[in-house]
Enzyme design. Structure first.
Site, PDB file in Angstrom:
ATOM      1  N   ASN A   1     -20.500  46.875  36.485  1.00 13.10           N
ATOM      2  CA  ASN A   1     -19.568  48.097  36.468  1.00 13.10           C
ATOM      3  C   ASN A   1     -20.758  49.396  36.450  1.00 13.10           C
ATOM      4  OD1 ASN A   1     -20.580  48.189  33.761  1.00 13.10           O
ATOM      5  ND2 ASN A   1     -18.269  48.174  33.110  1.00 13.10           N
TER       6      ASN A   1
ATOM      7  N   HIS B   1     -22.865  49.886  34.074  1.00  4.37           N
ATOM      8  CA  HIS B   1     -23.340  50.280  32.662  1.00  4.37           C
ATOM      9  C   HIS B   1     -24.769  50.089  32.487  1.00  4.37           C
ATOM     10  CE1 HIS B   1     -22.447  46.053  31.265  1.00  4.37           C
ATOM     11  NE2 HIS B   1     -23.675  46.399  30.677  1.00  4.37           N
TER      12      HIS B   1
ATOM     13  N   GLU C   1     -20.513  52.779  29.095  1.00  3.18           N
ATOM     14  CA  GLU C   1     -19.702  52.172  29.991  1.00  3.18           C
ATOM     15  C   GLU C   1     -19.087  53.369  30.914  1.00  3.18           C
ATOM     16  OE1 GLU C   1     -19.083  49.138  30.183  1.00  3.18           O
ATOM     17  OE2 GLU C   1     -18.776  48.190  28.366  1.00  3.18           O
TER      18      GLU C   1
ATOM     19  N   ASP D   1     -29.446  48.759  21.843  1.00  2.00           N
ATOM     20  CA  ASP D   1     -28.152  48.786  21.378  1.00  2.00           C
ATOM     21  C   ASP D   1     -28.118  47.893  20.309  1.00  2.00           C
ATOM     22  OD1 ASP D   1     -28.360  46.724  23.311  1.00  2.00           O
ATOM     23  OD2 ASP D   1     -27.213  48.111  24.738  1.00  2.00           O
TER      24      ASP D   1
END
Length: 247
Positions: free
Chosen positions: A138, A140, A145, A70
């Site tokens: 979380n 990800h 996400e 990314d």
């Protein structure tokens, strides 16, 4: 029961050494390896260890290629918090990986076109051989996400407030991360021939357990890795604590 293989170590330092040794073995066995690379605090020590292995053993990356997961959208070229800058500082400038084969997403003026171009570049190299991944609190992976589709391709992702908060310390005082990033989609990640997931620290224990012990759920993007036949998890005892004795 998850199909993933777990390698558990007593400390993050031993995790870093083990991951670096694993990647070195892959590149020695196949010099033309296509690496999928990740960034973040977890990977600083991994790249340091891999650079050290390269220097001490003569390991060459001259025939290899790499694709990073990314990159932020909208950061100026050379910004201190860009993932390109991170990779240059921690890995690229220290090894002989050719610059034209060390690729990150680049949004430019047309982010959607950049996503398609990145997918095409990965395909042109025959796909990623080994994909490095971290895992967020979380769940990800990359910047996928909670709620991300498991078949998603490289795309522009909107970051959650928790992810922005977690990454703010990487930016100069007074700056916050951009709200968007280009990321390999979960489907793109799952196309890799093998996946190496790295998790260290007690803060990652819950996410790791959700990813591999609970049913697959888009609310935990890393749980998509249950679909993959060749996942190896390198973690320390603190991150593994939620997995139980028979994981």
């Amino acid at each position: 029961m998850t199909k993933a293989q777990f390698q558990v170590f007593s400390s993050p330092e031993f995790v870093a050494q083990a991951v670096a040794s694993h990647i070195a073995e892959v590149v020695r066995a196949r010099p033309q390896t296509v690496l999928g690379l990740a960034t973040g605090k977890t990977f600083v020590s991994i790249y340091e260890a891999l650079v050290r292995v390269s220097a001490e053993t003569g390991l060459s990356f001259a025939e290899a290629s790499s694709f990073n997961l990314d990159e932020y959208v909208g950061l100026p070229v050379g910004h201190s918090a860009s993932f390109r800058r991170y990779m240059e500082e921690h890995f690229f400038r220290h090894v002989d990986l050719p610059a034209d084969r060390a690729l990150l997403p680049e949004a430019g003026d047309d982010a959607e076109a950049a996503c398609s171009a990145y997918e095409a570049a990965i395909a042109a190299r025959g796909g990623v051989d080994v994909q490095l991944l971290g895992i967020g609190r979380n769940g990800h992976i990359g910047f996928n996400e909670p709620g991300s589709a498991f078949d998603g391709r490289t795309q522009v992702a909107r970051l959650t407030p928790s992810t922005i908060a977690a990454n703010t310390s990487d930016f100069p005082p007074g700056e916050v991360p951009p709200p968007e990033a280009i990321t390999m989609g979960i489907g793109t990640i799952l196309d890799a021939h093998a996946i190496v997931l790295v998790a260290t620290g007690a803060a990652k224990a819950e996410a790791l357990a959700r990813a591999f012990l609970a049913p697959m759920d888009v609310d935990c993007p890393a749980s998509a890795l249950q679909q993959h036949a060749h996942v190896t998890v390198f973690c320390d005892e603190a991150a593994f604590a939620g997995m139980g004795p028979k994981a």
